[in-house]
Design a protein around this motif. Structure first.
Motif, PDB file in Angstrom:
ATOM      1  N   ASN A 180      20.495 -22.856  13.055  1.00 48.82           N
ATOM      2  CA  ASN A 180      21.641 -22.694  12.166  1.00 48.82           C
ATOM      3  C   ASN A 180      21.444 -23.650  10.996  1.00 48.82           C
ATOM      4  N   GLY A 181      22.491 -23.963  10.325  1.00 49.63           N
ATOM      5  CA  GLY A 181      22.480 -24.880   9.201  1.00 49.63           C
ATOM      6  C   GLY A 181      23.842 -24.938   8.547  1.00 49.63           C
ATOM      7  N   ASN A 182      24.595 -23.851   8.726  1.00 47.70           N
ATOM      8  CA  ASN A 182      25.921 -23.755   8.112  1.00 47.70           C
ATOM      9  C   ASN A 182      26.973 -24.231   9.112  1.00 47.70           C
ATOM     10  N   TYR A 183      27.249 -25.515   9.105  1.00 51.13           N
ATOM     11  CA  TYR A 183      28.255 -26.105   9.981  1.00 51.13           C
ATOM     12  C   TYR A 183      29.024 -27.137   9.169  1.00 51.13           C
ATOM     13  N   ASP A 184      29.922 -27.869   9.810  1.00 46.91           N
ATOM     14  CA  ASP A 184      30.716 -28.870   9.098  1.00 46.91           C
ATOM     15  C   ASP A 184      30.139 -30.263   9.367  1.00 46.91           C
ATOM     16  N   SER A 185      30.836 -31.053  10.166  1.00 45.76           N
ATOM     17  CA  SER A 185      30.373 -32.413  10.431  1.00 45.76           C
ATOM     18  C   SER A 185      29.513 -32.511  11.685  1.00 45.76           C
ATOM     19  N   HIS A 186      29.616 -31.521  12.585  1.00 50.92           N
ATOM     20  CA  HIS A 186      28.897 -31.615  13.862  1.00 50.92           C
ATOM     21  C   HIS A 186      28.754 -30.233  14.459  1.00 50.92           C
ATOM     22  N   GLU A 187      27.598 -29.988  15.059  1.00 50.00           N
ATOM     23  CA  GLU A 187      27.394 -28.740  15.787  1.00 50.00           C
ATOM     24  C   GLU A 187      26.539 -29.021  17.012  1.00 50.00           C
ATOM     25  N   SER A 188      26.842 -28.327  18.112  1.00 51.08           N
ATOM     26  CA  SER A 188      26.074 -28.442  19.349  1.00 51.08           C
ATOM     27  C   SER A 188      25.567 -27.067  19.745  1.00 51.08           C
ATOM     28  N   LYS A 189      24.316 -27.012  20.186  1.00 47.31           N
ATOM     29  CA  LYS A 189      23.734 -25.778  20.712  1.00 47.31           C
ATOM     30  C   LYS A 189      23.029 -26.111  22.022  1.00 47.31           C
ATOM     31  N   SER A 190      23.274 -25.295  23.044  1.00 44.74           N
ATOM     32  CA  SER A 190      22.657 -25.521  24.348  1.00 44.74           C
ATOM     33  C   SER A 190      21.623 -24.443  24.639  1.00 44.74           C
ATOM     34  N   PHE A 191      20.613 -24.815  25.412  1.00 42.77           N
ATOM     35  CA  PHE A 191      19.579 -23.879  25.825  1.00 42.77           C
ATOM     36  C   PHE A 191      18.980 -24.381  27.130  1.00 42.77           C
ATOM     37  N   CYS A 192      18.275 -23.502  27.818  1.00 41.64           N
ATOM     38  CA  CYS A 192      17.676 -23.853  29.100  1.00 41.64           C
ATOM     39  C   CYS A 192      16.182 -23.549  29.079  1.00 41.64           C
ATOM     40  N   ILE A 193      15.432 -24.314  29.856  1.00 38.55           N
ATOM     41  CA  ILE A 193      13.991 -24.145  29.996  1.00 38.55           C
ATOM     42  C   ILE A 193      13.682 -23.782  31.441  1.00 38.55           C
ATOM     43  N   GLY A 194      12.879 -22.728  31.644  1.00 36.76           N
ATOM     44  CA  GLY A 194      12.401 -22.375  32.974  1.00 36.76           C
ATOM     45  C   GLY A 194      13.481 -21.851  33.894  1.00 36.76           C
TER      46      GLY A 194
END
Length: 338
Positions: A180-194
């Motif tokens: 992403n890139g279009n956010y305000d003061s803070h953004e969180s993104k979660s993902f999993c491996i395996g």
């Protein structure tokens, strides 16, 4: 050889006769044809680093690897070998590349990558203003789930007011895990491996209140949460920060809070948020921005009538429902488009 899963550097002897069969130290160097190989310097990061050495000849033997900050080779056979930790091979992991393209105000940008327990595994920024080149960091992650957090101290993200900045996390196959890139003061993104086992129920709650000297309503909520087995952390609205939600299973915002003191601090957290303060609905992007039209309060409410039982929020419930045991002021809002 390579460090921290970066590019491989072919091992070439630096200032050593190829026909000298005596014991000697070879310095890692790069050679592109013509002339002598040039000594190669490897840059290490703060904390733990991974050094890998590989060879193609089946009978090749490696006696010692000597790592030094001075650039000077050891004498003779060198000091006794020392291992920094276990000699067992590390667990299998997936190299994940974090790419950050800042806007023109890179000094506003910081980020971190955390595991499920909130430990910071990698971080970056702030960057130099005006330098919009892509910054790359690679970290090797074992199976599990992770959260990428990116911040902008000015509150306008990295796109698109002052340049077309972006961030992207990729696995070893070049597949995008988060971007992403279009956010305000803070953004969180979660993902999993395996292969990740089903998550266990996180019985920890952040309870945001107007005053830690709780009134009757907030005391009842606290007792209810504790009765359900939650470990509750209480914080006043003016002190609450988005990072307070790290590691929590739920965030609850009391109606005793002041919306002006909280704003959008919990808009982009990676935790379910229950909000009872109507004037925060727009800050949390749950509704539109016009008060008493997109959101507001209503007095003397005891029942609600479901007028669209096909809507997902209705969950199959129909008709008129009694939701309170007496007429009370309630908050309402029209859900914003997703």
């Amino acid at each position: 050889m390579r460090t921290n899963y970066g590019n491989w550097v072919k091992w070439n002897r630096v200032n050593v006769d190829y026909y000298d069969h005596n014991f000697h130290w070879d310095q890692a160097g790069s050679w592109c044809g013509g002339g002598a190989a040039q000594a190669q310097t490897f840059y290490l990061e703060a904390g733990t680093n991974t050094l890998e050495v590989s060879w193609r000849e089946p009978n090749a033997l490696l006696d010692k690897v000597f790592v030094t900050l001075s650039g000077k080779a050891p004498q003779g056979f060198g000091p006794d070998a020392q291992n920094c930790g276990s000699t067992n091979p590390p667990p299998a992991c997936e190299p994940v590349t974090i790419k950050i393209k800042p806007d023109y105000y890179g000094a506003d940008i910081t980020w971190n990558l955390k595991d499920e327990t909130g430990n910071v595994l990698a971080s970056g920024g702030p960057y130099q203003d005006g330098n919009t080149e892509v910054k790359t960091t690679t970290v090797c992650l074992p199976d599990g789930c992770y959260t990428f957090n990116i911040y902008d101290s000015y509150g306008d993200g990295i796109c698109c007011s002052y340049g077309d900045g972006w961030y992207r996390l990729e696995n070893s196959n070049g597949e995008t895990l988060a971007s992403n890139g279009n956010y305000d003061s803070h953004e969180s993104k979660s993902f999993c491996i395996g292969e990740v086992p089903p998550p266990s129920c996180n019985k920890s709650a952040l309870f945001v209140v107007g005053k830690t000297d709780l009134n009757g309503g907030d005391k009842a909520i606290l007792e209810r949460l504790q009765g359900l087995g939650f470990d509750v952390t209480i914080v006043e609205d003016e002190d609450a920060q988005s990072a307070d939600s790290d590691g929590k299973g739920i965030v609850i915002i009391s109606s005793t809070c002041s919306s002006g003191k909280i704003g959008d601090r919990f808009t982009h957290v990676n935790v379910p948020v229950f909000n009872w303060e109507a004037w925060l609905f727009d800050d949390l992007k749950m509704t539109g921005h016009e008060s008493n039209w997109d959101y507001g309060t209503a007095d003397d409410v005891k029942k609600i009538k479901i007028i669209n039982d096909a809507h997902p929020i209705a969950q199959g419930v129909t008709g008129t429902l009694e939701i309170l045991n007496k007429n009370t002021r309630v908050s309402w809002g029209f859900p914003a488009p997703s």
